[in-house]
Scaffold this motif. Structure first.
Motif, PDB file in Angstrom:
ATOM      1  N   GLU A  89       0.831  -1.211   0.000  1.00 19.03           N
ATOM      2  CA  GLU A  89       0.000   0.000   0.000  1.00 19.03           C
ATOM      3  C   GLU A  89       0.863   1.259   0.000  1.00 19.03           C
ATOM      4  O   GLU A  89       0.515   2.252  -0.624  1.00 19.03           O
ATOM      5  CB  GLU A  89      -0.968  -0.003   1.181  1.00 19.03           C
ATOM      6  N   ARG A  90       1.987   1.228   0.698  1.00 21.92           N
ATOM      7  CA  ARG A  90       2.877   2.396   0.711  1.00 21.92           C
ATOM      8  C   ARG A  90       3.508   2.631  -0.665  1.00 21.92           C
ATOM      9  O   ARG A  90       3.815   3.758  -1.027  1.00 21.92           O
ATOM     10  CB  ARG A  90       3.971   2.214   1.767  1.00 21.92           C
ATOM     11  N   LEU A  91       3.681   1.576  -1.440  1.00 21.02           N
ATOM     12  CA  LEU A  91       4.290   1.685  -2.765  1.00 21.02           C
ATOM     13  C   LEU A  91       3.286   2.114  -3.838  1.00 21.02           C
ATOM     14  O   LEU A  91       3.654   2.742  -4.828  1.00 21.02           O
ATOM     15  CB  LEU A  91       4.917   0.343  -3.157  1.00 21.02           C
ATOM     16  N   LYS A  92       2.025   1.813  -3.644  1.00 15.15           N
ATOM     17  CA  LYS A  92       0.998   2.021  -4.665  1.00 15.15           C
ATOM     18  C   LYS A  92       1.009   3.410  -5.301  1.00 15.15           C
ATOM     19  O   LYS A  92       0.903   3.525  -6.528  1.00 15.15           O
ATOM     20  CB  LYS A  92      -0.377   1.715  -4.071  1.00 15.15           C
ATOM     21  N   PRO A  93       1.165   4.507  -4.553  1.00 19.08           N
ATOM     22  CA  PRO A  93       1.156   5.833  -5.190  1.00 19.08           C
ATOM     23  C   PRO A  93       2.292   6.061  -6.190  1.00 19.08           C
ATOM     24  O   PRO A  93       2.192   6.933  -7.047  1.00 19.08           O
ATOM     25  CB  PRO A  93       1.284   6.797  -4.011  1.00 19.08           C
ATOM     26  N   ALA A  94       3.340   5.277  -6.121  1.00 17.36           N
ATOM     27  CA  ALA A  94       4.477   5.460  -7.022  1.00 17.36           C
ATOM     28  C   ALA A  94       4.314   4.701  -8.343  1.00 17.36           C
ATOM     29  O   ALA A  94       5.127   4.860  -9.244  1.00 17.36           O
ATOM     30  CB  ALA A  94       5.763   5.003  -6.329  1.00 17.36           C
TER      31      ALA A  94
ATOM     32  N   LYS B  96       2.954   3.439 -12.041  1.00 16.60           N
ATOM     33  CA  LYS B  96       2.379   4.007 -13.254  1.00 16.60           C
ATOM     34  C   LYS B  96       0.930   3.536 -13.343  1.00 16.60           C
ATOM     35  O   LYS B  96       0.613   2.405 -12.949  1.00 16.60           O
ATOM     36  CB  LYS B  96       3.153   3.543 -14.486  1.00 16.60           C
ATOM     37  N   PRO B  97       0.023   4.367 -13.862  1.00 11.66           N
ATOM     38  CA  PRO B  97      -1.389   3.994 -13.910  1.00 11.66           C
ATOM     39  C   PRO B  97      -1.653   2.632 -14.554  1.00 11.66           C
ATOM     40  O   PRO B  97      -2.518   1.884 -14.100  1.00 11.66           O
ATOM     41  CB  PRO B  97      -2.032   5.123 -14.717  1.00 11.66           C
ATOM     42  N   GLY B  98      -0.909   2.272 -15.579  1.00 10.31           N
ATOM     43  CA  GLY B  98      -1.126   0.998 -16.253  1.00 10.31           C
ATOM     44  C   GLY B  98      -0.761  -0.223 -15.420  1.00 10.31           C
ATOM     45  O   GLY B  98      -1.127  -1.341 -15.769  1.00 10.31           O
ATOM     46  N   ASN B  99      -0.043  -0.034 -14.318  1.00 12.87           N
ATOM     47  CA  ASN B  99       0.367  -1.158 -13.475  1.00 12.87           C
ATOM     48  C   ASN B  99      -0.499  -1.331 -12.236  1.00 12.87           C
ATOM     49  O   ASN B  99      -0.352  -2.310 -11.513  1.00 12.87           O
ATOM     50  CB  ASN B  99       1.824  -0.979 -13.038  1.00 12.87           C
ATOM     51  N   VAL B 100      -1.395  -0.391 -11.972  1.00 12.78           N
ATOM     52  CA  VAL B 100      -2.159  -0.413 -10.724  1.00 12.78           C
ATOM     53  C   VAL B 100      -3.083  -1.623 -10.646  1.00 12.78           C
ATOM     54  O   VAL B 100      -3.156  -2.278  -9.611  1.00 12.78           O
ATOM     55  CB  VAL B 100      -2.944   0.901 -10.529  1.00 12.78           C
TER      56      VAL B 100
END
Length: 97
Positions: A63-68, A70-74
């Motif tokens: 969860e801490r990594l999620k903001p970093a 790229k949109p295509g990888n979320v």
């Protein structure tokens, strides 16, 4: 100069493929360290090593990594879950598409 044998050249240039699938096999810290130790010696550009690796073992760390991301990888990232025993699952089927 040492010349690589034919089998070595085949492994490097005609048989090698990028990893794009997962298993339910647990990967140990020792295995991760070994893979990192091999990868860090790969070829570089202008003698620099832009290689960055983060090993995540918990949902909180993910969860801490999620903001970093790229949109295509979320979507892939959100769908991959881990169990306490270290096994990853893909409940959304993202990796089988």
């Amino acid at each position: 100069m040492t010349v690589a044998d034919e089998k070595t050249l085949e492994i490097l240039f005609t048989e090698a493929r990028s990893q794009n699938g997962w298993t339910d096999q647990v990967v140990t810290d020792a295995e991760l360290q070994e893979a990192y130790d091999i990868a860090k010696w790969g070829p570089t550009s202008m003698n620099i090593q832009p290689f960055r690796v983060v090993f995540l073992r918990s949902l909180e760390a993910k969860e801490r990594l999620k903001p970093a991301l790229k949109p295509g990888n979320v979507e892939e990232y959100v769908c991959m879950h881990t169990h306490p025993d270290g096994m990853w699952t893909d409940p959304c089927g993202v990796l089988s598409r």
